[in-house]
Design a protein around this motif. Sequence first.
Motif, PDB file in Angstrom:
ATOM      1  N   PHE A 116       1.781   0.643   0.627  1.00  0.00           N
ATOM      2  CA  PHE A 116       0.474   0.539  -0.482  1.00  0.00           C
ATOM      3  C   PHE A 116       1.082  -0.255  -1.445  1.00  0.00           C
ATOM      4  O   PHE A 116       0.119  -1.159  -1.809  1.00  0.00           O
ATOM      5  CB  PHE A 116       0.498   1.843  -1.179  1.00  0.00           C
ATOM      6  N   GLY A 117       2.279  -0.502  -1.798  1.00  0.00           N
ATOM      7  CA  GLY A 117       2.615  -1.727  -2.515  1.00  0.00           C
ATOM      8  C   GLY A 117       2.406  -3.079  -1.960  1.00  0.00           C
ATOM      9  O   GLY A 117       2.263  -3.944  -2.881  1.00  0.00           O
ATOM     10  N   VAL A 118       2.717  -3.216  -0.919  1.00  0.00           N
ATOM     11  CA  VAL A 118       2.572  -4.491  -0.236  1.00  0.00           C
ATOM     12  C   VAL A 118       1.018  -4.889  -0.155  1.00  0.00           C
ATOM     13  O   VAL A 118       0.751  -5.911  -0.577  1.00  0.00           O
ATOM     14  CB  VAL A 118       3.244  -4.617   1.347  1.00  0.00           C
ATOM     15  N   LEU A 119       0.332  -3.860   0.476  1.00  0.00           N
ATOM     16  CA  LEU A 119      -1.144  -3.839   0.415  1.00  0.00           C
ATOM     17  C   LEU A 119      -1.874  -4.325  -0.692  1.00  0.00           C
ATOM     18  O   LEU A 119      -2.557  -5.163  -0.821  1.00  0.00           O
ATOM     19  CB  LEU A 119      -1.919  -2.707   1.070  1.00  0.00           C
ATOM     20  N   GLY A 120      -1.219  -3.748  -2.018  1.00  0.00           N
ATOM     21  CA  GLY A 120      -1.784  -3.906  -3.042  1.00  0.00           C
ATOM     22  C   GLY A 120      -1.654  -5.203  -3.685  1.00  0.00           C
ATOM     23  O   GLY A 120      -2.486  -6.190  -4.306  1.00  0.00           O
ATOM     24  N   SER A 121      -0.368  -5.874  -3.443  1.00  0.00           N
ATOM     25  CA  SER A 121       0.025  -7.028  -3.799  1.00  0.00           C
ATOM     26  C   SER A 121      -0.486  -8.145  -2.980  1.00  0.00           C
ATOM     27  O   SER A 121      -0.998  -9.164  -3.495  1.00  0.00           O
ATOM     28  CB  SER A 121       1.532  -7.083  -3.862  1.00  0.00           C
ATOM     29  N   VAL A 122      -0.882  -7.982  -1.929  1.00  0.00           N
ATOM     30  CA  VAL A 122      -1.510  -8.782  -0.947  1.00  0.00           C
ATOM     31  C   VAL A 122      -3.051  -8.987  -1.457  1.00  0.00           C
ATOM     32  O   VAL A 122      -3.640 -10.127  -1.804  1.00  0.00           O
ATOM     33  CB  VAL A 122      -1.506  -8.486   0.401  1.00  0.00           C
ATOM     34  N   VAL A 123      -3.637  -7.907  -1.883  1.00  0.00           N
ATOM     35  CA  VAL A 123      -4.883  -7.829  -2.276  1.00  0.00           C
ATOM     36  C   VAL A 123      -4.951  -8.534  -3.604  1.00  0.00           C
ATOM     37  O   VAL A 123      -5.689  -9.551  -4.027  1.00  0.00           O
ATOM     38  CB  VAL A 123      -5.487  -6.335  -2.563  1.00  0.00           C
ATOM     39  N   ALA A 124      -3.833  -8.337  -4.519  1.00  0.00           N
ATOM     40  CA  ALA A 124      -4.015  -8.877  -5.770  1.00  0.00           C
ATOM     41  C   ALA A 124      -3.889 -10.405  -5.726  1.00  0.00           C
ATOM     42  O   ALA A 124      -4.212 -11.216  -6.609  1.00  0.00           O
ATOM     43  CB  ALA A 124      -2.997  -8.176  -6.814  1.00  0.00           C
ATOM     44  N   ILE A 125      -2.678 -10.768  -5.264  1.00  0.00           N
ATOM     45  CA  ILE A 125      -2.335 -12.305  -4.871  1.00  0.00           C
ATOM     46  C   ILE A 125      -3.392 -13.041  -4.243  1.00  0.00           C
ATOM     47  O   ILE A 125      -3.887 -13.900  -4.819  1.00  0.00           O
ATOM     48  CB  ILE A 125      -0.996 -12.319  -3.987  1.00  0.00           C
ATOM     49  N   GLY A 126      -3.980 -12.533  -3.198  1.00  0.00           N
ATOM     50  CA  GLY A 126      -5.121 -13.264  -2.494  1.00  0.00           C
ATOM     51  C   GLY A 126      -6.474 -12.981  -3.199  1.00  0.00           C
ATOM     52  O   GLY A 126      -7.417 -13.936  -2.686  1.00  0.00           O
ATOM     53  N   GLY A 127      -6.502 -12.238  -3.829  1.00  0.00           N
ATOM     54  CA  GLY A 127      -7.840 -12.035  -4.752  1.00  0.00           C
ATOM     55  C   GLY A 127      -9.064 -11.520  -3.835  1.00  0.00           C
ATOM     56  O   GLY A 127     -10.180 -11.797  -3.973  1.00  0.00           O
ATOM     57  N   GLY A 128      -8.329 -11.161  -2.544  1.00  0.00           N
ATOM     58  CA  GLY A 128      -9.059 -10.452  -1.555  1.00  0.00           C
ATOM     59  C   GLY A 128      -9.412  -9.016  -1.793  1.00  0.00           C
ATOM     60  O   GLY A 128      -9.567  -8.492  -2.555  1.00  0.00           O
TER      61      GLY A 128
END
Length: 144
Positions: A116-128
């Motif tokens: 969940f942390g990796v998913l959340g950061s990928v979404v937050a970084i990519g703005g996706g």
Amino acid sequence: METIQLLSDVVLTVLGFQLLLLAGVVLARLPAASLRRNLLAAFLLTKAFLVLRWFTLRFGGVQALDWPTTYLTTGAVFFRLAPILYLYVRATCEPGFRLRPAHLLHSLPFGVMVAFGVLGSVVAIGGGSTGSPAVDRFIDERYW
């Protein structure tokens, strides 16, 4: 209020370094083949890691917004404390206790939170987006 916060900072900082020192003593003094020793050292090091993680975030050693993946995934370490303590108590109380593959199930919440942390950061970084508005809203409310 500022005095209480300062006292809290001092106590937690000292606690973190005391936990590191105690873990070092446990690793140096107890027999190497002992499962109890290894579980106790893992618990103390995990607790020390959490206290020192707070220390770095509190005093600006790491900015959560600059390193979102590190921030979010290290928060999952909280989910390692209870299973390690449980296994330590079982190893201490049961004379013939051995780790079995079924004990890995205790790591499942930790693994879920890391994912969940990796998913959340990928979404937050990519703005996706994750594809789920509810998950996206949850990530935005909790972390940003």
